[in-house]
Design an enzyme around this catalytic site. Structure first.
Site, PDB file in Angstrom:
ATOM      1  N   HIS A  29       4.088   2.960  13.459  1.00 39.15           N
ATOM      2  CA  HIS A  29       3.112   4.061  13.507  1.00 39.15           C
ATOM      3  C   HIS A  29       3.634   5.242  14.311  1.00 39.15           C
ATOM      4  CE1 HIS A  29      -0.943   2.436  11.871  1.00 39.15           C
ATOM      5  NE2 HIS A  29       0.081   1.959  11.178  1.00 39.15           N
TER       6      HIS A  29
ATOM      7  N   ASP B  82       3.877  -6.073   3.642  1.00 39.76           N
ATOM      8  CA  ASP B  82       3.621  -5.038   4.634  1.00 39.76           C
ATOM      9  C   ASP B  82       4.603  -5.179   5.789  1.00 39.76           C
ATOM     10  OD1 ASP B  82       2.344  -2.915   6.040  1.00 39.76           O
ATOM     11  OD2 ASP B  82       0.372  -3.582   5.361  1.00 39.76           O
TER      12      ASP B  82
ATOM     13  N   ASP C 137       6.109   2.080   7.253  1.00 37.20           N
ATOM     14  CA  ASP C 137       4.816   1.421   7.067  1.00 37.20           C
ATOM     15  C   ASP C 137       4.006   2.341   6.147  1.00 37.20           C
ATOM     16  OD1 ASP C 137       2.378   0.158   7.174  1.00 37.20           O
ATOM     17  OD2 ASP C 137       1.994   0.612   9.286  1.00 37.20           O
TER      18      ASP C 137
ATOM     19  N   GLU D 148      -5.140   1.641   2.563  1.00 37.35           N
ATOM     20  CA  GLU D 148      -5.009   0.475   3.440  1.00 37.35           C
ATOM     21  C   GLU D 148      -5.175   0.845   4.898  1.00 37.35           C
ATOM     22  OE1 GLU D 148      -2.948  -2.459   6.050  1.00 37.35           O
ATOM     23  OE2 GLU D 148      -2.544  -0.329   5.771  1.00 37.35           O
ATOM     24  N   GLU D 149      -4.651   2.008   5.283  1.00 34.92           N
ATOM     25  CA  GLU D 149      -4.635   2.389   6.695  1.00 34.92           C
ATOM     26  C   GLU D 149      -6.026   2.710   7.250  1.00 34.92           C
ATOM     27  OE1 GLU D 149      -2.272   1.993   8.609  1.00 34.92           O
ATOM     28  OE2 GLU D 149      -0.375   2.147   7.533  1.00 34.92           O
TER      29      GLU D 149
ATOM     30  N   HIS E 286       0.818  -1.214   0.000  1.00 36.46           N
ATOM     31  CA  HIS E 286       0.000   0.000   0.000  1.00 36.46           C
ATOM     32  C   HIS E 286       0.849   1.261   0.000  1.00 36.46           C
ATOM     33  CE1 HIS E 286       0.187   1.151   4.363  1.00 36.46           C
ATOM     34  NE2 HIS E 286       0.238  -0.146   4.599  1.00 36.46           N
TER      35      HIS E 286
END
Length: 350
Positions: A318, A229, A174, A206-207, A65
């Site tokens: 994150h 991922d 990410d 995606e998130e 992604h």
């Protein structure tokens, strides 16, 4: 194989929160053009690349992604401060003392502000932080801010990618590290083609619920599918041994399951076999919560797909200081490439 740091730096630092992936998608298109690949964009914004394989009777898909977590402006006051809503999952403590960029008519750099500790009551200090405790300060008068920004302006985090020992460290690894893995795999497939027809998907949103991958898998209807991922590397001093999930520097990770998918046991066995035969270092991954594009890749096609996932161990996920180890990145490229080139040996029997 060496890490192309300059390429990865661009991938990490270019903005593109969920739903606003245009800048990072345009850059990836330019890289694909340099590699000699044509691409197309579907209605949702996924970027699709077709690679003809030796056997055209079957089809494989791999998805990484494009989008990163970020913010969207919900209010601008007369003094020029902005309130925001998060786009993707945030731990509020990661917002403290961060710089951000609001992508309006002109980019504006801001800082995440919150109540100074000097004026906090004991009750304030004891409270758990919430994202609503923060605002964005642009250091400009209200009229100047409002000339450039608007309700709905996307905001990204401002952080440079650096080498940290043997690790790459920065924001949005990410999932930009996986975009890099997929691009490098496409580079290698120029030399030795995949065993079956292959579609590389650079997915969007995606998130916020793996939205792009659902559309791509429904459209392409693959026989085989690979998510690409990041995953948790909880190999830090605050982790018990059984909590680690994966560790940095121990190789690529082969997903067994996460909160959204149980990887097909046949694909897991195939990936392990390919890694072992090629001398690729790997580790198993079971992620108790969270999910990736692997779930829609497995389920959204007409007949479902035999799906697995190449996972890149990542510390401090994150946040703006995500870390991945160069060895794990290289092993991930090798594993994905090897699997695509050896799919003719896959046995679909249960």
């Amino acid at each position: 194989m060496e890490i192309n740091f300059e390429l990865l730096k661009r991938l990490s630092e270019i903005p593109g929160i969920s739903g606003f992936e245009q800048p990072i998608r345009s850059f990836v298109i330019s890289v694909l053009n340099e590699l000699g690949y044509q691409s197309k964009i579907d209605s949702l914004g996924n970027l699709l690349v077709e690679v003809k394989g030796i056997d055209s009777s079957r089809k494989a898909v791999a998805a990484a992604h494009l989008d990163e977590i970020g913010f969207i402006i919900t209010h601008l006051n007369e003094q020029g401060f902005a309130r925001f809503h998060t786009v993707g999952g945030f731990d509020p403590k990661t917002l403290v003392a961060q710089r951000v960029i609001a992508h309006g008519k002109q980019p504006l750099i801001g800082v995440m502000g919150s109540k100074p500790i000097h004026v906090m009551s004991e009750e304030d200090k004891a409270k758990r932080l919430k994202t609503t405790d923060f605002y964005i300060d642009f250091g400009l008068p209200g009229e100047t801010v409002k000339e450039n920004l608007f309700i709905g302006t996307p905001v990204t985090r401002d952080r440079e990618l650096i080498w940290l020992g043997n690790c790459l460290n920065g924001k949005s690894l990410d999932n930009r590290i996986s975009v890099y893995v997929l691009l490098e795999t496409l580079r290698l497939l120029k030399e030795t083609p995949p065993a079956v027809d292959f579609w590389a998907v650079f997915s969007v949103q995606e998130e916020v619920g793996t939205r792009g991958a659902w559309v791509a898998a429904h459209t392409l209807n693959p026989d085989f599918a690979f998510g690409i991922d990041t995953t948790i590397a909880f190999d830090t001093p605050d982790a018990a041994e059984h909590e680690r999930i994966t560790s940095l520097g121990k190789g690529t990770a082969i997903k067994i399951m996460d909160g959204g998918v149980i990887a097909d046991s046949r694909m897991v066995a195939f990936m392990k076999q390919q890694a072992d035969e090629a001398g690729i270092e790997w580790q198993p991954e079971i992620l108790p919560a969270g999910g990736t594009d692997t779930a829609p890749l497995q389920r959204a096609g007409k007949s479902g797909a035999i799906a697995g996932c190449v996972s890149i161990p990542t510390r401090h996920i994150h946040s703006t200081i995500e870390s991945v180890h160069k060895h794990d990145v290289i092993e991930s490229i090798k594993l994905l490439t090897r699997c695509l080139q050896q799919l003719h040996t896959f046995s679909a029997q249960f």
